[in-house]
Design an enzyme around this catalytic site. Structure first.
Site, mmCIF file in Angstrom:
data_model
loop_
_atom_site.group_PDB
_atom_site.id
_atom_site.type_symbol
_atom_site.label_atom_id
_atom_site.label_comp_id
_atom_site.label_asym_id
_atom_site.label_seq_id
_atom_site.Cartn_x
_atom_site.Cartn_y
_atom_site.Cartn_z
ATOM 1 N N ASP A 72 0.823 -1.206 0.000
ATOM 2 C CA ASP A 72 0.000 0.000 0.000
ATOM 3 C C ASP A 72 0.860 1.260 0.000
ATOM 4 O O ASP A 72 2.084 1.201 0.164
ATOM 5 C CB ASP A 72 -0.952 -0.008 1.211
ATOM 6 C CG ASP A 72 -0.277 -0.493 2.500
ATOM 7 O OD1 ASP A 72 0.966 -0.481 2.573
ATOM 8 O OD2 ASP A 72 -0.999 -0.859 3.435
ATOM 9 N N ASP A 141 -7.512 -3.070 14.183
ATOM 10 C CA ASP A 141 -8.875 -3.447 13.781
ATOM 11 C C ASP A 141 -8.871 -4.637 12.826
ATOM 12 O O ASP A 141 -9.866 -4.930 12.178
ATOM 13 C CB ASP A 141 -9.618 -2.245 13.163
ATOM 14 C CG ASP A 141 -8.926 -1.713 11.911
ATOM 15 O OD1 ASP A 141 -7.896 -2.297 11.476
ATOM 16 O OD2 ASP A 141 -9.425 -0.714 11.336
ATOM 17 N N HIS A 143 -7.192 -5.040 10.051
ATOM 18 C CA HIS A 143 -7.043 -4.810 8.605
ATOM 19 C C HIS A 143 -5.699 -5.318 8.111
ATOM 20 O O HIS A 143 -4.691 -5.236 8.811
ATOM 21 C CB HIS A 143 -7.254 -3.332 8.239
ATOM 22 C CG HIS A 143 -6.153 -2.402 8.651
ATOM 23 N ND1 HIS A 143 -6.316 -1.406 9.582
ATOM 24 C CD2 HIS A 143 -4.867 -2.286 8.233
ATOM 25 C CE1 HIS A 143 -5.190 -0.735 9.724
ATOM 26 N NE2 HIS A 143 -4.280 -1.250 8.918
ATOM 27 N N GLU A 148 -9.634 -1.974 5.218
ATOM 28 C CA GLU A 148 -10.309 -1.642 6.470
ATOM 29 C C GLU A 148 -11.562 -2.488 6.650
ATOM 30 O O GLU A 148 -12.023 -3.122 5.697
ATOM 31 C CB GLU A 148 -10.676 -0.150 6.450
ATOM 32 C CG GLU A 148 -9.469 0.784 6.327
ATOM 33 C CD GLU A 148 -8.673 0.899 7.626
ATOM 34 O OE1 GLU A 148 -8.793 0.021 8.489
ATOM 35 O OE2 GLU A 148 -7.913 1.882 7.763
HETATM 36 N N1 GLP Z 1 -1.179 -0.088 6.013
HETATM 37 C C1 GLP Z 1 -0.385 -0.465 7.126
HETATM 38 C C2 GLP Z 1 -0.552 -1.952 7.348
HETATM 39 O O1 GLP Z 1 -0.047 -2.642 6.221
HETATM 40 C C3 GLP Z 1 0.179 -2.355 8.605
HETATM 41 O O2 GLP Z 1 0.073 -3.742 8.770
HETATM 42 C C4 GLP Z 1 -0.424 -1.609 9.767
HETATM 43 C C5 GLP Z 1 0.151 -2.039 11.099
HETATM 44 O O3 GLP Z 1 1.261 -1.287 11.445
HETATM 45 P P1 GLP Z 1 2.179 -1.645 12.659
HETATM 46 O O4 GLP Z 1 2.970 -2.829 12.226
HETATM 47 O O5 GLP Z 1 3.026 -0.430 12.823
HETATM 48 O O6 GLP Z 1 1.314 -1.920 13.805
HETATM 49 O O7 GLP Z 1 -0.199 -0.237 9.558
HETATM 50 C C6 GLP Z 1 -0.748 0.317 8.374
HETATM 51 O O8 GLP Z 1 -2.107 0.447 8.530
#
Ligand code: GLP
Length: 290
Positions: A72, A141, A143, A148
């Site tokens: 992303d 959440d 995702h 989402e």
């Molecule tokens: N788009 C990214 C996700 O791909 C990632 O998995 C998430 C969790 O991030 P973290 O690993 O910092 O908790 O963050 C963002 O939302």
């Protein structure tokens, strides 16, 4: 699906980095047949990237024939902004290894036509014959990528509005200022991730405990998009103890016992990945629980 539980985020990173290294080495990638991997950003994969960089530095792993597709990217954030996923990936992985820049694919959140950019991305993945292994992390959440809650479990790469919870969670990267977090992102779809021949998800920390429980102990549900992993024939979640806080003791014991049986039957040093036994043992063992 397999669930591998380790003590903490560092030992999860050890496990996942070694797993990926072994998968790439076993694949024996070449110019004609590169190893195509999907990659996430966020704090969860940083330890894995550090270890992959170390493997490269020690001459154990090359990225010369590895092609990457990131999950992303924010919409409208300049590519060289320190919090863009372009910057993140070059900072944490790409600039430290021998990957050819043309083998790196990251969605362009500043494309004039965002929809066309998403279609181009899907077509490019297809041109490589799909993704061999998609590595992911999740939001609190549940995702995966930026899919989402409520995202179609068959979704493809597209423009997505971020959930408020995600904007708040990601504000930490923008000096705690919610107004600075982009509200739109380009993201691969749940379907794009699930099309990969293998899916590996890192889930660490108590803030992800409810999501992990929903993903593992409840049904496939678009409100916890990572739960789509239940339908994948070759999937693995690597989590730490903190992330298991909301799981039933029985669930934790079950998955731990599966690993224990594998270790006792085959020996940890001989256990390759998903039944591909490395070392002197060359027969195939398909662990139950997959
Ligand atoms: N788009 C990214 C996700 O791909 C990632 O998995 C998430 C969790 O991030 P973290 O690993 O910092 O908790 O963050 C963002 O939302």
């Amino acid at each position: 699906m397999r669930l591998v539980i380790r003590d903490n985020a560092a030992t999860v990173a050890d496990y996942v980095a070694e797993y990926i290294k072994e998968r790439i080495l076993q694949f024996e990638p070449s110019a004609e047949r590169p190893f195509v991997i999907g990659l996430p950003t966020g704090s969860s994969p940083i330890g894995v990237y550090k270890r992959l960089v170390a493997y490269h530095r020690d001459g154990i792993l090359s990225f010369k024939h590895v092609v990457t597709f990131n999950m992303d990217e924010y919409v409208g954030l300049p590519r060289d902004h320190p919090e863009s996923y372009h910057s993140f990936m070059w900072e944490h992985l790409f600039k430290h290894v021998d990957i050819p820049p043309e083998s790196v694919n990251i969605l362009d959140g500043n494309a004039a036509d965002l929809q066309a950019e998403c279609e181009r991305y899907e077509a490019k993945i297809a041109s490589y014959g799909g993704i061999e292994l998609f590595l992911g992390g999740i939001g609190p959440d549940g995702h995966i990528a930026f899919n989402e809650p409520g995202s179609s479990l068959q979704s493809r790469t597209r423009v997505k509005t971020l959930a408020y919870e995600t904007i708040i969670a990601n504000a930490r990267f923008f000096g705690g200022d919610v107004s600075k977090v982009p509200k739109l992102a380009l993201t691969v779809g749940v379907g794009t991730v699930m099309d990969a021949r293998e899916v590996v998800v890192i889930i660490t920390g108590a803030s992800k405990a409810i999501a992990l429980a929903k993903c593992i102990e409840e049904g496939v549900n678009h409100m916890w998009t990572v739960s789509a992993i239940q339908t994948h024939p070759r999937s693995l979640i690597a989590c730490d103890d903190d992330a298991t806080l909301e799981l039933h003791v029985k669930t934790v014991r079950y998955f731990k016992s599966i690993e224990q049986v594998q270790d006792e039957m085959i020996g940890r040093e001989n256990l390759g990945l998903y039944g591909q036994v490395a070392g002197p043992l060359r027969y195939t063992v398909i662990p139950s629980g997959n």
